[in-house]
Design an enzyme around this catalytic site. Structure first.
Site, short mmCIF file in Angstrom:
data_model
loop_
_atom_site.label_atom_id
_atom_site.label_comp_id
_atom_site.label_asym_id
_atom_site.label_seq_id
_atom_site.Cartn_x
_atom_site.Cartn_y
_atom_site.Cartn_z
N HIS A 88 0.92 -1.60 -0.13
CA HIS A 88 0.06 0.02 -0.23
C HIS A 88 1.26 1.41 -0.22
CE1 HIS A 88 -3.72 1.19 0.02
NE2 HIS A 88 -3.43 2.74 1.27
N ASP A 167 -13.73 3.41 7.54
CA ASP A 167 -12.20 4.69 6.84
C ASP A 167 -13.60 5.14 5.75
OD1 ASP A 167 -10.19 5.26 6.13
OD2 ASP A 167 -9.98 3.51 4.82
N ARG A 174 -12.81 13.05 4.57
CA ARG A 174 -11.57 13.53 4.12
C ARG A 174 -10.77 14.25 3.08
NH1 ARG A 174 -7.63 8.96 5.95
NH2 ARG A 174 -5.88 10.90 5.52
N SER A 189 -6.28 4.85 8.35
CA SER A 189 -6.88 4.28 7.39
C SER A 189 -6.03 3.89 6.66
CB SER A 189 -6.99 5.92 6.05
OG SER A 189 -6.76 5.29 4.97
N LYS A 193 -7.53 -1.28 6.81
CA LYS A 193 -7.63 -1.79 5.91
C LYS A 193 -7.46 -2.52 5.28
CE LYS A 193 -7.45 1.43 2.87
NZ LYS A 193 -7.75 2.99 2.78
N1 URA Z 1 -4.07 5.53 1.55
C1 URA Z 1 -5.21 5.38 2.67
O1 URA Z 1 -5.70 4.49 1.92
N2 URA Z 1 -5.72 6.20 3.48
C2 URA Z 1 -4.58 7.09 3.54
O2 URA Z 1 -4.68 8.33 4.92
C3 URA Z 1 -4.25 7.91 2.68
C4 URA Z 1 -3.58 7.00 1.83
#
Ligand code: URA
Length: 441
Positions: A88, A167, A174, A189, A193
């Site tokens: 990620h 999220d 956000r 966040s 996930k």
């Molecule tokens: N990627 C995400 O999933 N969340 C964030 O807050 C920033 C980047």
């Protein structure tokens, strides 16, 4: 029902506004409020801004991550025998790495259950890019998600309603309330996930620089340390690479144009900077999965799946399994959405490219319609930039600096002006800075 359920939202917001530490019950009430409707969007947004301005300490961040992870189901993929590793990114410009890295890793026999997001702030989103592929479904049920990972060794999807729904809600708010670039919110966040998706291990690409949410390497290191500690503490071996994000990755910025560039990477024709970061992350994924003994072995595997076409074939298989038109993989120019016109941006003088400001390029792409400025906005998948010049290139007057793909003349003109000021030329070659600067374990 816990007491926290009845704490009025303004009370909790006021405590954070005044810089006080929240307890787990208050954080849980906020997270629950984001999914059961007991907090209005304006209250959630006010709370996000209070957190942005006042911060959360480690204990509060862990509580927020846990509450967000537990806002839905934690997927169980243990029936799938392959090791399951995800990657990620904290978000960048032109960052299409997930699109080609996931099939490369899956082609190496490691499963990649990948739950991605939409564009956030100025950064592009993997889901928006994937939706440029005709028919591609990013919304699937939890059962379909499991079935996709079992069948193809990969799922490239958005959050199912069951996985970390808090999220999904907070991410969208956000995005439009200027509360993205906040370490604890990014940490919670991403980690909520990732911890909900049923992985065995995780590799993080924590970006810093003008086009990232973390502007300095020190900030990125702190965020990486926080996320790595949370992942490891929750039993998921986690590593992070710190990567520079001052100029866009690769030559393409947008949605469809980035899919096409990822296909180039799978065909062995990816731009050098993009492949450098892709391979560094891929090495970490294969090592964490136990699929390679050392870096050289991992690099050899990644090179092999590109050279023998198996990574490209895996992408075709994933596209087909998720309802997309597999012909897109072989004929991206013919199958991906195309903008009404293209305009060439040419250099008005000669010189070495000193910098290509990623944030300005992202804002120019947003102006064309490649991203959102309000949650309900739709994305124009066809617009964006290709052949964007790279830092260090020697340019002659009249050379192409970028191709603008647009559907609207006025927007194309505005994008041209922004791009022109984003690309700085100078007389001497600029210092070459490393893209991958460190590894946090
Ligand atoms: N990627 C995400 O999933 N969340 C964030 O807050 C920033 C980047």
């Amino acid at each position: 029902m816990s007491n926290a359920a009845v704490i009025p939202p303004p009370h909790i917001i006021a405590r954070k506004r005044d810089g006080l530490k929240l307890n787990a019950a208050e954080i849980e009430a906020f997270v629950r409020g984001s999914t059961d409707g007991s907090w209005a969007d304006y209250q959630l947004s006010a709370m996000l801004m209070a957190i942005y301005l006042r911060g959360l300490d480690t204990e509060e961040t862990v509580a927020l991550t846990r509450a967000m992870m537990n806002s839905g189901i934690v997927a169980d993929l243990s029936a799938i025998p392959a090791r399951k590793v995800d990657k990620h990114s904290t978000g960048g410009v032109g960052d299409k790495i997930s699109l080609h890295l996931a099939p490369m890793i899956a082609a190496c026999g490691v499963a990649v259950p990948m739950i991605s997001g939409r564009g956030l702030g100025h950064t592009g989103g993997t889901l928006d890019k994937l939706e440029s592929i005709p028919g591609f479904r990013i919304v699937v049920s939890l059962a379909d998600y499991r079935a996709l990972v079992a069948r193809t060794g990969c799922a490239l999807i958005g959050q199912t309603p069951e996985l970390a729904p808090a999220d999904k809600k907070l991410y969208a708010l956000r995005d439009v309330t200027a509360t993205v670039a906040c370490r604890p919110l990014i940490c919670a966040s991403i980690m909520s996930k990732k911890l909900a998706e049923g992985i065995d291990a995780l590799v993080l690409d924590v970006k810093f620089g003008g086009g990232a949410f973390m502007k300095t390497e020190a900030e990125a290191r702190e965020l990486a340390g926080m996320m790595v500690a949370i992942g490891n503490a929750m039993g998921k071996p986690t590593r992070a690479l710190l990567t520079r994000m001052d100029e866009p990755l690769g030559h393409a910025v947008g949605n469809a144009v980035e899919i096409a560039e990822s296909i180039d990477c799978l065909r062995g024709a990816g731009p050098a900077d993009l492949m450098e970061v892709t391979l560094a992350l891929g090495v970490e994924m294969l090592l964490l999965a136990g699929a390679a003994r050392d870096e050289a072995g991992a690099r050899a595997k990644l090179a092999a799946v590109i050279a023998d076409g198996s990574a490209l074939a895996k992408f075709r298989e994933i596209v087909e399994a998720q309802g997309g038109d597999p012909r897109t993989v072989d004929q991206p120019e013919a199958r991906l959405p195309a903008a009404r016109f293209q305009r060439e941006l040419r250099a008005s003088q000669a010189g070495y490219v000193q910098s290509v400001a990623a944030l300005d390029v992202a804002l120019a792409a947003l102006g064309l319609g490649a991203g959102r400025t309000r949650a309900e906005d739709s994305v124009d998948h066809a617009v964006g930039f290709t052949r964007l010049v790279k830092t260090g290139t020697l340019i002659r007057s009249g050379d192409t600096l970028a191709i603008i793909h647009a559907n609207d003349e006025a927007k194309a003109e505005a994008a041209e002006a922004t791009l022109r000021s984003a690309i700085v030329l100078g007389e001497t070659p600029p210092e070459r800075l490393p893209l991958v600067t460190d590894r946090v374990t």
